[in-house]
Write a protein that holds these residues in place. Structure first.
Motif, short mmCIF file in Angstrom:
data_model
loop_
_atom_site.label_atom_id
_atom_site.label_comp_id
_atom_site.label_asym_id
_atom_site.label_seq_id
_atom_site.Cartn_x
_atom_site.Cartn_y
_atom_site.Cartn_z
N GLU A 28 31.90 49.11 43.45
CA GLU A 28 32.53 48.22 42.48
C GLU A 28 33.49 47.26 43.16
N ARG A 29 33.67 46.12 42.52
CA ARG A 29 34.69 45.17 42.95
C ARG A 29 35.15 44.38 41.73
N SER A 30 36.45 44.15 41.65
CA SER A 30 37.02 43.34 40.58
C SER A 30 37.46 42.01 41.16
N TYR A 31 37.40 40.98 40.34
CA TYR A 31 37.80 39.64 40.73
C TYR A 31 38.81 39.11 39.72
N SER A 32 39.86 38.47 40.21
CA SER A 32 40.83 37.84 39.33
C SER A 32 40.46 36.37 39.19
N VAL A 33 39.88 36.03 38.06
CA VAL A 33 39.48 34.65 37.79
C VAL A 33 39.82 34.32 36.35
N GLN A 34 39.97 33.04 36.07
CA GLN A 34 40.20 32.60 34.70
C GLN A 34 38.97 32.90 33.86
N HIS A 35 39.14 33.00 32.58
CA HIS A 35 38.06 33.39 31.66
C HIS A 35 36.80 32.53 31.81
N PHE A 41 30.81 32.97 36.79
CA PHE A 41 30.52 33.99 37.80
C PHE A 41 29.41 34.93 37.33
N VAL A 42 29.50 35.40 36.08
CA VAL A 42 28.51 36.32 35.56
C VAL A 42 27.13 35.66 35.48
N VAL A 43 27.08 34.40 35.05
CA VAL A 43 25.81 33.68 34.98
C VAL A 43 25.22 33.51 36.38
N HIS A 44 26.05 33.14 37.35
CA HIS A 44 25.60 32.98 38.73
C HIS A 44 25.09 34.31 39.30
N LEU A 45 25.83 35.38 39.04
CA LEU A 45 25.44 36.71 39.50
C LEU A 45 24.08 37.10 38.91
N ALA A 58 27.93 43.87 34.98
CA ALA A 58 29.00 42.89 35.16
C ALA A 58 29.91 42.95 33.95
N THR A 59 31.20 42.81 34.21
CA THR A 59 32.17 42.80 33.12
C THR A 59 32.88 41.46 33.11
N SER A 69 29.64 46.04 39.14
CA SER A 69 29.42 47.43 39.53
C SER A 69 27.93 47.60 39.77
N THR A 70 27.57 48.14 40.92
CA THR A 70 26.17 48.34 41.27
C THR A 70 25.90 49.80 41.53
N ALA A 71 24.90 50.34 40.85
CA ALA A 71 24.53 51.73 41.07
C ALA A 71 23.89 51.88 42.43
#
Length: 73
Positions: A28-35, A41-45, A58-59, A69-71
């Motif tokens: 897992e990794r969290s990113y601090s980005v504006q909404h 980011f989620v669309v690109h991912l 993705a959250t 988060s990747t299993a």
């Protein structure tokens, strides 16, 4: 299909990835980005994951930021 890494292999390799953590089942990794940037980011991912045929969880959060988060198994 690639063989899954052992817990020891995951723990060894994740030390080389700043910001990533593992609980032995997923990384897992969290990113601090504006909404709005988090939504982009989620669309690109999702587009990248389609290319690889693998889809992570993705959250997208307004207060807590975005994350992935990747299993591992």
């Amino acid at each position: 299909m690639a063989e899954a890494l052992s817990t020891e292999q995951i723990e060894e390799r994740i030390r080389e990835l700043p910001g990533w953590t593992t609980d032995g089942r997923k990384i897992e990794r969290s990113y601090s980005v504006q909404h709005i940037q988090g939504a982009a980011f989620v669309v690109h991912l999702a587009a990248i994951q389609d290319d690889f045929g693998h889809h992570s969880d993705a959250t997208l959060g307004h207060v807590r930021g975005s994350g992935v988060s990747t299993a591992t198994r």
